[in-house]
Design a protein around this motif. Structure first.
Motif, PDB file in Angstrom:
ATOM      1  N   ILE A 105       8.536 -78.539  53.558  1.00 30.45           N
ATOM      2  CA  ILE A 105       8.452 -79.923  54.036  1.00 30.45           C
ATOM      3  C   ILE A 105       8.821 -80.885  52.903  1.00 30.45           C
ATOM      4  O   ILE A 105       9.617 -81.800  53.084  1.00 30.45           O
ATOM      5  CB  ILE A 105       7.046 -80.242  54.586  1.00 30.45           C
ATOM      6  N   LYS A 106       8.238 -80.648  51.721  1.00 29.10           N
ATOM      7  CA  LYS A 106       8.501 -81.518  50.566  1.00 29.10           C
ATOM      8  C   LYS A 106       9.984 -81.529  50.224  1.00 29.10           C
ATOM      9  O   LYS A 106      10.589 -82.591  50.054  1.00 29.10           O
ATOM     10  CB  LYS A 106       7.685 -81.059  49.360  1.00 29.10           C
ATOM     11  N   GLY A 107      10.578 -80.361  50.122  1.00 35.02           N
ATOM     12  CA  GLY A 107      11.986 -80.269  49.743  1.00 35.02           C
ATOM     13  C   GLY A 107      12.914 -80.880  50.779  1.00 35.02           C
ATOM     14  O   GLY A 107      13.870 -81.586  50.438  1.00 35.02           O
ATOM     15  N   SER A 108      12.644 -80.607  52.034  1.00 32.12           N
ATOM     16  CA  SER A 108      13.467 -81.167  53.109  1.00 32.12           C
ATOM     17  C   SER A 108      13.359 -82.684  53.145  1.00 32.12           C
ATOM     18  O   SER A 108      14.359 -83.384  53.319  1.00 32.12           O
ATOM     19  CB  SER A 108      13.052 -80.582  54.460  1.00 32.12           C
ATOM     20  N   ALA A 109      12.153 -83.192  52.982  1.00 33.14           N
ATOM     21  CA  ALA A 109      11.950 -84.642  52.985  1.00 33.14           C
ATOM     22  C   ALA A 109      12.715 -85.282  51.832  1.00 33.14           C
ATOM     23  O   ALA A 109      13.388 -86.308  52.018  1.00 33.14           O
ATOM     24  CB  ALA A 109      10.464 -84.971  52.895  1.00 33.14           C
ATOM     25  N   ALA A 110      12.644 -84.676  50.654  1.00 31.33           N
ATOM     26  CA  ALA A 110      13.350 -85.225  49.489  1.00 31.33           C
ATOM     27  C   ALA A 110      14.859 -85.196  49.718  1.00 31.33           C
ATOM     28  O   ALA A 110      15.561 -86.154  49.390  1.00 31.33           O
ATOM     29  CB  ALA A 110      12.981 -84.440  48.239  1.00 31.33           C
ATOM     30  N   MET A 111      15.355 -84.104  50.292  1.00 27.28           N
ATOM     31  CA  MET A 111      16.792 -83.951  50.511  1.00 27.28           C
ATOM     32  C   MET A 111      17.330 -85.035  51.445  1.00 27.28           C
ATOM     33  O   MET A 111      18.451 -85.518  51.278  1.00 27.28           O
ATOM     34  CB  MET A 111      17.069 -82.568  51.094  1.00 27.28           C
ATOM     35  N   TYR A 112      16.524 -85.452  52.401  1.00 28.47           N
ATOM     36  CA  TYR A 112      16.963 -86.450  53.365  1.00 28.47           C
ATOM     37  C   TYR A 112      16.486 -87.866  53.045  1.00 28.47           C
ATOM     38  O   TYR A 112      16.596 -88.762  53.868  1.00 28.47           O
ATOM     39  CB  TYR A 112      16.554 -86.044  54.784  1.00 28.47           C
ATOM     40  N   GLY A 113      15.942 -88.061  51.855  1.00 26.04           N
ATOM     41  CA  GLY A 113      15.587 -89.404  51.413  1.00 26.04           C
ATOM     42  C   GLY A 113      14.239 -89.921  51.892  1.00 26.04           C
ATOM     43  O   GLY A 113      13.974 -91.116  51.791  1.00 26.04           O
ATOM     44  N   PHE A 114      13.395 -89.045  52.395  1.00 25.32           N
ATOM     45  CA  PHE A 114      12.048 -89.456  52.809  1.00 25.32           C
ATOM     46  C   PHE A 114      11.105 -89.297  51.612  1.00 25.32           C
ATOM     47  O   PHE A 114      10.262 -88.392  51.563  1.00 25.32           O
ATOM     48  CB  PHE A 114      11.565 -88.629  54.007  1.00 25.32           C
ATOM     49  N   ASP A 115      11.275 -90.190  50.650  1.00 23.72           N
ATOM     50  CA  ASP A 115      10.579 -90.065  49.373  1.00 23.72           C
ATOM     51  C   ASP A 115       9.056 -90.128  49.507  1.00 23.72           C
ATOM     52  O   ASP A 115       8.339 -89.420  48.805  1.00 23.72           O
ATOM     53  CB  ASP A 115      11.073 -91.123  48.387  1.00 23.72           C
TER      54      ASP A 115
END
Length: 124
Positions: free
Chosen positions: A31-41
């Motif tokens: 979840i953390k990595g996917s969120a970061a990849m898509y700009g959901f900081d």
């Protein structure tokens, strides 16, 4: 994710099971990595805090308890709300900060009462 809930509930029965803990940790890292990849900081930062607590549990710094399971499931639900494009428009950052701080505090209190290393070892 139904798998996370099932894993956490099984951990309540077998709190020392490192494979189950690793499985829960992988979900949070994904979840953390996917969120970061898509700009959901904000989602990434919030999930990182929950991941840090689960890592501390896996390392034996704090015990796995029903409280840990409940807070982790609450975090999962909040992440869903944060990512919901049809949501209420409410800024959920304050709720995320409060949930993470409450989770950390519950670990600190429990750890202190059981003479375990305190939340000072959890890096947030």
């Amino acid at each position: 994710h139904g798998g996370l809930e099932a894993t956490l509930r099984e951990l309540e029965k077998r709190p020392g099971d490192k494979e189950l803990l690793s499985s829960a940790l992988r979900v949070m890292r994904t979840i953390k990595g996917s969120a970061a990849m898509y700009g959901f900081d904000e989602v990434s930062a919030f999930t990182h805090k929950i991941e840090s607590i689960l890592a501390a549990v896996r390392e034996g710094v704090v015990p796995f308890t029903k409280t840990v399971a409940d807070y982790t499931l609450g975090a999962r639900d909040l992440v869903r709300e944060m990512l919901d494009p049809t949501g209420s428009g409410e800024d959920l950052s304050a709720r995320a900060l409060f949930l993470a701080a409450s989770f950390r505090e519950s670990i600190a209190v429990r750890g202190a009462s059981q003479n375990r290393r305190s939340s000072a070892t959890i890096p947030f």
